[in-house]
Scaffold this motif. Sequence first.
Motif, mmCIF file in Angstrom:
data_model
loop_
_atom_site.group_PDB
_atom_site.id
_atom_site.type_symbol
_atom_site.label_atom_id
_atom_site.label_comp_id
_atom_site.label_asym_id
_atom_site.label_seq_id
_atom_site.Cartn_x
_atom_site.Cartn_y
_atom_site.Cartn_z
ATOM 1 N N GLU A 18 0.838 -1.200 0.000
ATOM 2 C CA GLU A 18 0.000 0.000 0.000
ATOM 3 C C GLU A 18 0.877 1.256 0.000
ATOM 4 N N PRO A 19 0.539 2.270 -0.821
ATOM 5 C CA PRO A 19 1.384 3.480 -0.926
ATOM 6 C C PRO A 19 1.160 4.428 0.252
ATOM 7 N N ILE A 20 1.609 4.023 1.441
ATOM 8 C CA ILE A 20 1.310 4.834 2.624
ATOM 9 C C ILE A 20 2.098 6.140 2.645
ATOM 10 N N ARG A 21 3.189 6.231 1.883
ATOM 11 C CA ARG A 21 3.937 7.491 1.837
ATOM 12 C C ARG A 21 3.346 8.459 0.821
ATOM 13 N N THR A 22 2.610 7.925 -0.120
ATOM 14 C CA THR A 22 2.024 8.773 -1.170
ATOM 15 C C THR A 22 0.518 8.537 -1.234
ATOM 16 N N ILE A 203 1.756 -4.390 12.189
ATOM 17 C CA ILE A 203 2.483 -3.244 11.628
ATOM 18 C C ILE A 203 3.308 -3.749 10.449
ATOM 19 N N PRO A 204 2.850 -3.543 9.216
ATOM 20 C CA PRO A 204 3.608 -4.016 8.043
ATOM 21 C C PRO A 204 5.002 -3.400 7.988
ATOM 22 N N ALA A 205 5.878 -4.051 7.234
ATOM 23 C CA ALA A 205 7.284 -3.629 7.163
ATOM 24 C C ALA A 205 7.422 -2.185 6.705
ATOM 25 N N GLN A 206 6.622 -1.763 5.711
ATOM 26 C CA GLN A 206 6.772 -0.397 5.211
ATOM 27 C C GLN A 206 6.318 0.623 6.254
ATOM 28 N N ALA A 207 5.345 0.239 7.095
ATOM 29 C CA ALA A 207 4.918 1.143 8.164
ATOM 30 C C ALA A 207 6.029 1.296 9.199
ATOM 31 N N ARG A 208 6.742 0.211 9.476
ATOM 32 C CA ARG A 208 7.864 0.290 10.423
ATOM 33 C C ARG A 208 8.949 1.228 9.891
ATOM 34 N N GLU A 209 9.208 1.147 8.587
ATOM 35 C CA GLU A 209 10.203 2.040 8.003
ATOM 36 C C GLU A 209 9.772 3.494 8.127
ATOM 37 N N LEU A 210 8.472 3.741 7.969
ATOM 38 C CA LEU A 210 7.969 5.108 8.089
ATOM 39 C C LEU A 210 8.060 5.603 9.529
ATOM 40 N N LYS A 239 4.669 13.079 -10.213
ATOM 41 C CA LYS A 239 4.231 11.874 -9.501
ATOM 42 C C LYS A 239 3.420 12.278 -8.277
ATOM 43 N N ALA A 240 2.821 11.282 -7.625
ATOM 44 C CA ALA A 240 2.088 11.555 -6.391
ATOM 45 C C ALA A 240 3.043 12.096 -5.336
ATOM 46 N N ASN A 241 2.576 13.049 -4.544
ATOM 47 C CA ASN A 241 3.427 13.686 -3.537
ATOM 48 C C ASN A 241 3.862 12.698 -2.459
ATOM 49 N N ASP A 242 5.157 12.774 -2.092
ATOM 50 C CA ASP A 242 5.678 11.998 -0.966
ATOM 51 C C ASP A 242 5.396 12.791 0.309
ATOM 52 N N LEU A 243 4.461 12.300 1.116
ATOM 53 C CA LEU A 243 4.049 12.994 2.342
ATOM 54 C C LEU A 243 4.607 12.307 3.591
ATOM 55 N N SER A 244 5.777 11.658 3.453
ATOM 56 C CA SER A 244 6.341 10.879 4.563
ATOM 57 C C SER A 244 6.448 11.686 5.850
#
Length: 746
Positions: A18-22, A203-210, A239-244
């Motif tokens: 899932e594109p949680i950063r964008t 907590i998926p891996a990409q969420a942990r990275e965020l 591209k879609a904005n990176d809202l990290s």
Amino acid sequence: MIQAAAAPVLDLSTCDKEPIRTPGSIQPHGFLLTLAADLAVLQASANLGDWSGVAADAAPGRPLADVIGPAAAQRLVPELAAGLGPRPLYVGTVTTDNGRHFDVLAHEWDGVTIAEFEAVDRAEPADFRNLYPLIGDFLLKVNDTSSIESLARLACRHVRSVTGFGRVLVYRFDADGHGHVMAEARDPGYHSYMGQHFPASDIPAQARELYKLSRIRLIQDATYSPAALVPPLNPVTGKANDLSFAALRSVSPVHLQYMRNMNTLASMSVSLMVKGKLWGLISCHNEGPAAVAFDKRTACEQLGQILALCIESREDAAELQFRLEVRRTMVSMLAGLTQGSDFIENLANVFPDLLRFARASGVAIMVDERILTFGDTPEHDDIRALADWLALHDHGDVFHTDKLSALYAPAARMTRNASGLLAMPISRIHKHYLLWFRPEYVHTIEWAGNPHAKEPTSGAPTQLSPRTSFAAWRETIHGTSQPWHGGEIELTLEFRTALLGIALERAEQMAELAEELGRANKELEAFSYSVSHDLRAPLRHIVGFADLLLESAGSEDGQQRRRFLKNIKDAARLAGKLVDDLLSFSQMGRASLHPTTVDMNELVAACLDKLALETRGRNIEWDIGPLPTIWADPTFLHLALFNLLANAVKFTGQRDPAVIRMAAEDHPHETVFHVADNGAGFNMDYVHKLFGVFQRLHRMEDFPGTGIGLANVRRIVERHNGRVWARSVHGEGATFSFALPKQTNP
């Protein structure tokens, strides 16, 4: 109490992608603008009109002042132009033309300036005075708190007092990513999760990275409808904005449903980063929507950073103490391993220390087919089969597991005493292993809800919802041992290196012993020859002349009898000299060296004094050059030097004048000495025999001697780790040289 909303159908099969950063949208408790370098608006969130009265699709391309009002823009321009970083910075509190008040956060990321406007009830700037009493009180109590658990409880109470949330948890992640709740502060009406575990899948891996990038995240209302960005793509990147790093970033709908299932409508998370890794989280829950202003969030974030530093300090201290204890045990073991000559028996003698070293219940040593065990270990046949498996799979310098049966199926019958294994190969070539075993650790984990409940069954559709139950669910774990500590693994590698060093040293000692035995055998052969030849000759003379003396007993010739007695006396004296020289040579190999500073000039002078009787009446020209001070055993070196000078005197007996020279050469790592004469010399074809025991290159009648002097010289020099050699032209003299390594005083 708010009831959990009905779960919508969500596709969890691609949750990790899932594109949680964008996400393309924000939470609607504020609005967001992206700005160009000249502060013209590039994008606006769709809810801009709700907050400022300016429609979102009318904002792009217009100056900032047209969107938020001239006064508000004038307040922000100096801060926005001052240079921003990637993390949100508070740039002021403004009031738009329609009278709304906003705290403004700004950061530069993804090629644009991202300005976030969070609605507040005040026109005054954010009051960061909350930060000081919170941090000050926490720091005052830190020194009175020894354990990490008590520090976490203290942090929970402080964060709850600032935010007003109904429940605040601190949980840490284990090696598998599961979260364990170790501290909690809550309103009495809230459910307790203390001591429970949350599965890693929450907590998926990409969420942990965020969580590592953005250290704090707030969700004010889990029932919100996201506000999309207009236009949807970043005009700079296409591209879609990176809202990290955006505080208003919209979150995954899966997570929002998860919150609602947990009966939580507002949450805040503070990342606990220890040594660059996500150690755990401070997790705040509230059953109703809750706003937390930026100043209060900043206070909580600072407290989280201090807590992480305290955790790191406590863990480092505990780790250091643990490693010191293990190292102390290792040093004790290594001391025991140097006592005897049998390496394997030495290991067996330190079995109790080996158990303490790895906190194991059993230990085994396997050398080929020989097995030694101590403590609670599997049967010998099982150990042999395990060693075969280890050798086949080549696990490197150290292999460890706390669930052996998961990797090696036959271990299922050994779980009682071998659920955990730490294996260390002693040899790369042979099947030599040191094995530590740990028993099964049967334990129960209490989960906050069944972690397996959302796993799809075979043939089930992928359209699933997050788990809806967080009721305590207990799981009993079998077949595992207590995990091996990282310090134990590292020190086992160090122990292996030390063992190999000891083994190598033993091999070198054996090689030296073999070499020494070889030399001793050659010397023994020479000794045997001497006993059978050199020593027998004077004894034959004694017997022969004694017989002649007996036969002439009736003779009146007294002069003849005196000659016979003189010959018997000379032969006995020679035999005695041979025996004395043999004893001296033997002592050269046994006596200990006592090196000290030696002035070679004084040593040569002492040798010349000792030779005075032998040189009396001789015409000898001594040419002694300047000699250095060296580090050696003076008694041994005196004997070696005396033998060389005495040889020079003896073999120049037919020269007039005799010329004997001694000189020294200084080299970077050694000092070389030369003793040269103009005497009889020797044939270089036989130089290899020169320093052997009882080896003579001249007839006894020409130059008497036992043939042990030069052998003594060689042994003394070699015991100083030096070397000796000789060169000669037959009939023109010889030069004997020896080199001693340089060495500083110990």
